[in-house]
Design an enzyme around this catalytic site. Structure first.
Site, short mmCIF file in Angstrom:
data_model
loop_
_atom_site.label_atom_id
_atom_site.label_comp_id
_atom_site.label_asym_id
_atom_site.label_seq_id
_atom_site.Cartn_x
_atom_site.Cartn_y
_atom_site.Cartn_z
N GLN A 78 0.84 -1.20 0.00
CA GLN A 78 0.00 0.00 0.00
C GLN A 78 0.87 1.25 0.00
OE1 GLN A 78 -3.30 0.09 2.71
NE2 GLN A 78 -3.88 2.13 2.05
N PHE A 79 1.16 1.74 -1.20
CA PHE A 79 2.06 2.88 -1.34
C PHE A 79 1.50 4.15 -0.72
CE2 PHE A 79 -0.64 3.63 -4.96
CZ PHE A 79 -0.62 5.00 -5.15
N THR A 80 0.19 4.25 -0.54
CA THR A 80 -0.38 5.47 0.02
C THR A 80 0.04 5.70 1.47
OG1 THR A 80 -2.44 4.35 0.60
CG2 THR A 80 -2.35 5.47 -1.55
#
Length: 145
Positions: A78-80
Site C-alpha cells: 500500500q504505497f499510500t
C-alpha cells in the site's frame, strides 16, 4: 518502511473478482515502502511483527504474538502509507519507492516472514485490490522503521 497492522478474525484480498489471498485469525499487514528501504528495514519490521504481542491470553490481556496463537498474515502493498499529507489537499509521494524497488522490497519482506516460519498470504503488488477484513477489537498499530 511503514507497516499498518490490524488484528483480524478473517481477511481476504480480491483482484479481478478472484480471491487471491485469505486468512482466518491473524493480522493484516498494509506495507508502504519508501525509496531508501532495504534489508535493515525489512528485517527490523519482520522481527517486530513476528514478536509483537497483540493477541489476547486467557485473561484477555495482549500478551501473545502471532506464532503463539497460530495466526496467519495477509500482506498487502500500500504505497499510500508513505504519502506526505501535510500540505495542500493532494497527497505527495516523493518519499515512496519506485515501482520496481517497491515490488522488490515487498517480495523480500514476504519471503523474510516465510523464512521466520510465518503462514503468509499476499495481495498482488501494483494491482487494484479489494481488501475485506473483520478487525478484531478493533486493534490497529502503525510501525515506521
Amino acid at each position: 518502511m511503514i507497516g499498518l497492522i490490524q488484528r483480524v478474525s478473517e481477511a481476504s484480498v480480491t483482484v479481478d473478482e478472484k480471491v487471491i489471498g485469505e486468512i482466518g485469525h491473524g493480522m493484516v499487514v498494509l506495507l508502504g515502502v519508501e525509496k531508501d528501504d532495504g534489508d535493515a528495514e525489512i528485517e527490523k519490521l519482520a522481527n517486530k511483527l513476528c514478536r509483537y504481542r497483540m493477541f489476547c491470553d486467557s485473561d484477555g490481556k495482549m500478551n501473545l504474538n502471532i506464532e503463539q496463537v497460530g495466526g496467519a498474515m495477509l500482506v498487502i502493498s500500500q504505497f499510500t502509507l508513505v504519502a506526505d499529507t501535510q500540505k495542500g489537499n493532494r497527497p505527495g509521494f516523493s518519499r515512496g519507492a519506485s515501482p520496481s524497488h517497491g515490488k522488490n522490497v515487498y517480495l523480500r519482506f514476504v519471503n523474510t516472514l516465510k523464512k521466520k516460519g510465518m503462514s503468509v498470504q499476499t495481495g498482488e503488488f501494483g494491482a487494484d485490490m479489494k481488501v475485506a477484513l473483520v478487525n478484531d477489537g478493533p486493534v490497529t498499530f502503525q510501525f515506521q522503521v
